[in-house]
Scaffold this motif. Sequence first.
Motif, short mmCIF file in Angstrom:
data_model
loop_
_atom_site.label_atom_id
_atom_site.label_comp_id
_atom_site.label_asym_id
_atom_site.label_seq_id
_atom_site.Cartn_x
_atom_site.Cartn_y
_atom_site.Cartn_z
N ALA A 59 -30.29 68.09 109.13
CA ALA A 59 -30.55 66.70 108.72
C ALA A 59 -30.83 66.62 107.22
CB ALA A 59 -31.73 66.14 109.50
N GLN A 60 -31.28 67.74 106.65
CA GLN A 60 -31.65 67.77 105.22
C GLN A 60 -30.60 68.46 104.34
OE1 GLN A 60 -34.50 66.33 104.08
NE2 GLN A 60 -34.93 65.66 106.17
N ALA A 61 -29.91 69.45 104.90
CA ALA A 61 -29.00 70.28 104.09
C ALA A 61 -27.56 69.77 104.17
CB ALA A 61 -29.07 71.72 104.57
N ALA A 62 -26.95 69.58 103.02
CA ALA A 62 -25.55 69.16 102.96
C ALA A 62 -24.64 70.38 103.17
CB ALA A 62 -25.26 68.52 101.60
N PRO A 63 -23.36 70.16 103.47
CA PRO A 63 -22.44 71.29 103.64
C PRO A 63 -22.42 72.26 102.45
CG PRO A 63 -21.43 69.32 104.51
CD PRO A 63 -22.73 68.89 103.89
N ALA A 93 -16.23 77.42 98.14
CA ALA A 93 -16.12 76.39 99.18
C ALA A 93 -17.19 75.33 98.96
CB ALA A 93 -16.27 77.02 100.57
N GLY A 94 -18.40 75.77 98.64
CA GLY A 94 -19.51 74.85 98.37
C GLY A 94 -19.23 73.97 97.17
N ALA A 95 -18.66 74.57 96.13
CA ALA A 95 -18.34 73.81 94.91
C ALA A 95 -17.23 72.79 95.18
CB ALA A 95 -17.92 74.76 93.79
N ALA A 96 -16.30 73.15 96.06
CA ALA A 96 -15.16 72.27 96.36
C ALA A 96 -15.59 71.00 97.10
CB ALA A 96 -14.12 73.02 97.18
N VAL A 97 -16.72 71.08 97.82
CA VAL A 97 -17.17 69.91 98.60
C VAL A 97 -18.51 69.36 98.10
CG1 VAL A 97 -15.91 70.66 100.63
CG2 VAL A 97 -18.29 71.35 100.38
N LYS A 98 -18.79 69.65 96.86
CA LYS A 98 -20.07 69.28 96.23
C LYS A 98 -20.49 67.83 96.53
CE LYS A 98 -22.24 69.96 91.73
NZ LYS A 98 -23.47 70.46 92.30
N LEU A 103 -17.94 66.43 105.84
CA LEU A 103 -16.59 66.72 105.37
C LEU A 103 -15.55 66.10 106.28
CD1 LEU A 103 -17.07 70.54 104.67
CD2 LEU A 103 -17.66 68.61 103.19
N GLY A 104 -14.56 65.47 105.66
CA GLY A 104 -13.38 65.01 106.40
C GLY A 104 -12.36 66.13 106.43
N ASP A 105 -11.21 65.87 107.02
CA ASP A 105 -10.16 66.90 107.14
C ASP A 105 -9.76 67.48 105.79
OD1 ASP A 105 -10.25 66.21 109.76
OD2 ASP A 105 -8.20 65.46 109.91
#
Length: 215
Positions: A59-63, A93-98, A103-105
């Motif tokens: 609930a607190q941590a993002a992808p 991977a983390g940087a790509a979805v910062k 996440l969507g597809d």
Amino acid sequence: MVITTKDLQRLFALIAEDISAQRGHLCELDGAIGDGDHGLAMDAGCEAAAKAVAALDPAQAAPTTAFNTAAKAFLNAVGASSGPLYATAFMRAGAAVKDRPELGDEEFLRAFAAMAQGIEERGKAEPGEKTMVDAWRPAADAALEAWASGASLRECFDLAERAARLGCEATRDMTAAKGRASRLGDRVIGHIDPGAASAAIVIASITNFVRGADG
């Protein structure tokens, strides 16, 4: 498809489970052309990553946090060459979805492609050198090409898994340009690269995760 940190917790657990099941086989492959410990290293790294990610509060941590947590845990657990490579993969991977709360597809696919790119750049390896890049690069390319042509995420990963498996199998006929195996010259021909074999397992785990989430 929407992928949350809770989903990523399940993904890392799945990868750890699949690598653990193949630990002996990976050590056997590595025994032929390396130190014989690749299965142990990958098992330790994936187990540590899964545990660290599982400890997060979804609930607190993002992808991004999940990927970065996995990177740190993997690196701390593995001194072998696969440690920095997979740590770089997860950080990319983390940087790509910062900053994405979920996440969507396309974001998930971008994270996957970033992993392959990170491994390639950190290892300074190219396809054809009998390394894990021989599984990762074709898998990422296959997924991205399929996505560009309008395929579903599931179809993209089905193709990625197949490309990884074929890429891994192709290492059997290669000489090695990197690592300890490179000192063995033609003696490595006939043996599958253990790094490519473990990469194919990880990619298959990710594919199974996508199939499950898609279903």
